[in-house]
Design an enzyme around this catalytic site. Structure first.
Site, PDB file in Angstrom:
ATOM      1  N   VAL A 177       6.743  32.250  37.201  1.00 46.31           N
ATOM      2  CA  VAL A 177       5.767  32.545  38.248  1.00 46.31           C
ATOM      3  C   VAL A 177       5.771  34.047  38.561  1.00 46.31           C
ATOM      4  CG1 VAL A 177       5.088  32.113  40.653  1.00 46.31           C
ATOM      5  CG2 VAL A 177       5.957  30.236  39.242  1.00 46.31           C
ATOM      6  N   CYS A 178       6.935  34.665  38.492  1.00 46.43           N
ATOM      7  CA  CYS A 178       7.082  36.083  38.875  1.00 46.43           C
ATOM      8  C   CYS A 178       6.109  37.019  38.157  1.00 46.43           C
ATOM      9  CB  CYS A 178       8.522  36.540  38.678  1.00 46.43           C
ATOM     10  SG  CYS A 178       9.700  35.605  39.673  1.00 46.43           S
ATOM     11  N   PRO A 179       5.968  36.927  36.827  1.00 45.35           N
ATOM     12  CA  PRO A 179       5.033  37.862  36.191  1.00 45.35           C
ATOM     13  C   PRO A 179       3.584  37.651  36.620  1.00 45.35           C
ATOM     14  CG  PRO A 179       5.895  36.319  34.570  1.00 45.35           C
ATOM     15  CD  PRO A 179       6.669  36.110  35.839  1.00 45.35           C
TER      16      PRO A 179
END
Length: 189
Positions: free
Chosen positions: A48-50
């Site tokens: 999810v972070c990118p």
């Protein structure tokens, strides 16, 4: 514990500056003097972070027009940020400063450390030029944030700062009517 209306605590950290393709030191003083957004996320080379950081980059130009400095923070090192920037299509687009917090100092200061994993939670903070937190959002790990809401919140925070005694109602847009709290408004909204 809410950090709203509290001054950010001191820190010193190493960061990767993608604009200059170099490392640099960042302190709490770098978050003062202008508006800042600090976006915490769990880990580099994750899922999810990118998507969140790319979305934040997509809003970067608009935030810059508002005079906002943008910083991302995870408990990874600045070296890992550089490697991720060099190898990820989404992250290679980023031009804002990526702070490494392997000591977890900043993550603890902002009260977003997941003690069980040692990783940062998904937290976004809007900080005024005095280094005081004006807005925050913290999401569970599986819930990505929408960076398009940041400009709206920042415009409202900037307006309220410039216009003491006025407040911005829900869905307020720049140029729209604000409210002036007082006895004359009690029960009339």
């Amino acid at each position: 514990m809410s950090l709203i209306n509290k001054e950010i605590l001191p820190f010193t950290a190493q960061a990767f500056d993608p604009k200059k393709d170099q490392f640099k030191e960042v302190t709490q003083e770098d978050l003062k003097g202008s508006w800042s957004v600090v976006c915490f996320y769990p880990a580099d080379f994750s899922f999810v972070c990118p998507t969140e950081l790319e979305d934040l980059q997509n809003q970067y130009e608009e935030l810059q027009k508002l005079g906002v400095n943008v910083f991302s923070v995870s408990t990874d090192t600045h070296f890992v940020h550089k490697a991720w920037h060099d190898h990820s299509d989404a992250i290679s687009k980023i031009t804002y400063t990526m702070i490494g917090d392997p000591s977890q100092t900043i993550t603890r200061n902002f009260d977003v450390l997941d003690e069980a994993t040692g990783l940062a939670q998904r937290g976004t903070f809007i900080i005024d030029p005095d280094g005081v937190v004006q807005a925050s959002e913290i999401n569970a790990d599986g819930i990505g944030r929408d960076a398009s809401t940041l400009a709206h919140k920042i415009k409202a925070a900037q307006y309220v700062r410039k216009n003491p005694g006025e407040v911005c109602p829900a869905k307020w847009e720049e140029g729209a009517k604000t409210l002036q709290p007082g006895l004359d408004l009690v029960g009339k909204i």
